[in-house]
Motif scaffolding. Structure first.
Motif, mmCIF file in Angstrom:
data_model
loop_
_atom_site.group_PDB
_atom_site.id
_atom_site.type_symbol
_atom_site.label_atom_id
_atom_site.label_comp_id
_atom_site.label_asym_id
_atom_site.label_seq_id
_atom_site.Cartn_x
_atom_site.Cartn_y
_atom_site.Cartn_z
ATOM 1 N N ASP A 10 38.172 38.133 21.240
ATOM 2 C CA ASP A 10 37.665 39.076 20.886
ATOM 3 C C ASP A 10 37.837 39.715 19.425
ATOM 4 N N ARG A 11 36.716 39.795 18.571
ATOM 5 C CA ARG A 11 36.445 40.272 17.232
ATOM 6 C C ARG A 11 36.921 41.776 17.360
ATOM 7 N N ILE A 12 38.101 42.191 17.173
ATOM 8 C CA ILE A 12 38.347 43.487 17.002
ATOM 9 C C ILE A 12 39.028 43.991 15.743
ATOM 10 N N GLU A 13 39.406 43.054 14.865
ATOM 11 C CA GLU A 13 40.534 43.524 13.879
ATOM 12 C C GLU A 13 39.872 43.321 12.604
ATOM 13 N N MET A 243 38.746 39.870 29.989
ATOM 14 C CA MET A 243 38.237 40.536 31.400
ATOM 15 C C MET A 243 37.804 41.572 31.692
ATOM 16 N N ALA A 244 38.508 42.715 31.041
ATOM 17 C CA ALA A 244 37.891 44.165 31.253
ATOM 18 C C ALA A 244 36.504 44.369 30.738
ATOM 19 N N GLY A 245 36.273 43.755 29.506
ATOM 20 C CA GLY A 245 34.808 43.646 28.989
ATOM 21 C C GLY A 245 33.727 43.134 30.038
ATOM 22 N N LYS A 246 34.106 42.001 30.465
ATOM 23 C CA LYS A 246 33.056 41.393 31.576
ATOM 24 C C LYS A 246 33.103 42.293 32.638
ATOM 25 N N VAL A 247 33.976 42.783 33.009
ATOM 26 C CA VAL A 247 33.822 43.703 34.308
ATOM 27 C C VAL A 247 33.008 45.197 33.839
ATOM 28 N N LEU A 268 32.689 36.392 39.376
ATOM 29 C CA LEU A 268 33.371 35.869 38.392
ATOM 30 C C LEU A 268 34.294 34.600 38.407
ATOM 31 N N HIS A 269 33.904 34.168 39.835
ATOM 32 C CA HIS A 269 34.487 32.630 40.328
ATOM 33 C C HIS A 269 35.886 32.902 40.326
ATOM 34 N N MET A 270 36.550 33.953 40.936
ATOM 35 C CA MET A 270 37.905 33.988 41.257
ATOM 36 C C MET A 270 38.234 35.109 42.506
ATOM 37 N N THR A 271 39.417 35.132 42.832
ATOM 38 C CA THR A 271 39.812 35.803 43.772
ATOM 39 C C THR A 271 39.941 37.374 43.404
ATOM 40 N N SER A 272 39.968 38.495 44.356
ATOM 41 C CA SER A 272 40.317 39.764 43.851
ATOM 42 C C SER A 272 41.547 40.007 43.234
ATOM 43 N N ARG A 273 42.512 39.314 43.906
ATOM 44 C CA ARG A 273 44.044 39.398 43.411
ATOM 45 C C ARG A 273 44.125 38.916 42.016
ATOM 46 N N THR A 274 43.515 37.705 41.544
ATOM 47 C CA THR A 274 43.451 37.232 40.293
ATOM 48 C C THR A 274 42.744 38.294 39.413
ATOM 49 N N LEU A 275 41.721 38.453 39.780
ATOM 50 C CA LEU A 275 41.200 39.561 38.753
ATOM 51 C C LEU A 275 42.018 40.985 38.441
ATOM 52 N N GLN A 280 45.197 44.008 34.883
ATOM 53 C CA GLN A 280 46.743 44.635 34.691
ATOM 54 C C GLN A 280 47.292 44.059 33.196
ATOM 55 N N ALA A 281 46.790 42.801 33.000
ATOM 56 C CA ALA A 281 47.437 42.258 31.867
ATOM 57 C C ALA A 281 46.845 42.688 30.526
ATOM 58 N N GLN A 282 45.819 43.627 30.547
ATOM 59 C CA GLN A 282 44.975 44.450 29.639
ATOM 60 C C GLN A 282 45.522 45.909 30.050
#
Length: 344
Positions: A10-13, A243-247, A268-275, A280-282
């Motif tokens: 992510d280009r943010i800085e 991932m937040a940006g994708k959602v 996004l080819h994942m489970t809702s638990r993984t998402l 949460q990591a963000q």
């Protein structure tokens, strides 16, 4: 408490860290173009206000600096050239914090706005206080690249502390996990304190008395205003990165037909638990992102269209206009009608 930060791509800085390195290497006779090789950054972009760089680009530049510089202390020296004003609103919020503990709490809570490459936490005991840095990007805690990143961070921390207190701040000790490098004798001169190598943790330690001292530019009123801006910046950053940006982007293109988290996860080819875990990591959640999407769309509709409150409520998936009005006031502190009137 340790918080994570946006995705490595992510280009943010702003490029101020790279610019500081480029200036030092230029003094050694190394052209900026060589330092920037493979990073996707051009020399003329280093001082352009709109330029943003990603952590991966920063790491590429650091690797180049390791190879090109003949000065083993270049990372610490470059870090010490970083001033608190380089961090924009985040820096001004730190500078105006009422007390050292307020500044520390803010630095950790909003650290995504500074886009550091290391995990960060703060601890205090009866005798001392310390920042602890961890290898959250798995660079290898004993690798040359991790050492370079940590040295740069140590230099930056000392510079920023000096800006906040209005005078140089001398640590009591630095501890690092890696073995003493060849330029170990220069550490004490550059950092101003004893350095212990081969330790269990990477720490920058100070006397506990520092936490009781006054900050040079403390201004509670200014701090409160600036922190409101930082709140909005942090929300926007989470919405635009990782991932937040994708959602966020998936929900923005489907106004009025917002899918639930299970549907988004499948796309996004994942489970809702993984998402949920990735969000949460963000430090966010599906519901928080959905609320932000609704807020952004509602403000756009109120500014740019003549849609009634009832129509906007329906288009955003609210059961009725009163529920929408209540949510909008919670998001913005004002009613839809007042917001529309103030936007004209």
């Amino acid at each position: 408490m340790e918080r994570r930060f946006p995705d490595i791509d992510d280009r943010i800085e702003p490029p101020h860290k790279i610019a500081a390195l480029a200036e030092l290497l230029q003094e050694e006779g190394v052209a900026a173009s060589r330092l920037l090789e493979g990073s996707g950054i051009e020399p003329e972009q280093l001082y352009a206000p709109a330029t943003r760089v990603a952590p991966r680009q920063l790491l590429t530049v650091y690797e180049n600096a390791l190879r090109l510089s003949h000065d083993p202390g270049v990372a610490i020296k470059a870090g010490k050239r970083i001033r608190i004003t380089h961090f924009g609103m985040y820096g001004y919020a730190l500078l105006s914090s009422p007390t050292p503990r307020d500044a520390i709490d803010f630095a950790i809570k909003y650290r995504a706005l500074a886009a550091t490459l290391l995990g960060l936490r703060f601890e205090e005991t009866e005798r001392d206080a310390f920042w602890e840095f961890s290898d959250v990007l798995s660079l290898g805690a004993r690798s040359e690249l991790f050492r370079f990143v940590l040295e740069f961070q140590l230099g930056t921390q000392l510079s920023v502390h000096g800006d906040i207190f209005g005078r140089p701040v001398t640590p009591t000790e630095v501890r690092v996990t890696y073995a003493a490098p060849r330029h170990a004798p220069a550490y004490q001169d550059l950092l101003g304190c004893p350095v212990r190598f081969g330790q269990d943790h990477n720490q920058l330690r100070f006397s506990h008395d520092l936490l009781e001292q006054q900050l040079a530019f403390a201004n509670p009123a200014t701090a409160a205003v600036v922190r409101q801006t930082c709140d909005q910046m942090l929300t926007e950053l989470k919405a635009a990165s990782g991932m937040a940006g994708k959602v966020f982007n998936m929900l923005m293109v489907q106004p009025g037909r917002f899918p639930d988290i299970e549907t988004v996860a499948r796309q996004l080819h994942m489970t809702s638990r993984t998402l949920r875990r990735k969000l949460q990591a963000q430090d966010t959640s599906y519901q928080a992102i959905l609320n932000n999407v609704r807020k952004q769309l509602a403000m756009d509709y109120l500014r740019k269209t003549r849609m009634s409150t009832e129509d906007i409520a329906a288009s955003l998936g609210f059961s009725d206009a009163p529920n929408f009005r209540q949510a909008f006031k919670k998001w913005t502190g004002t009613t839809p009608s007042d917001f529309r009137a103030s936007s004209r």
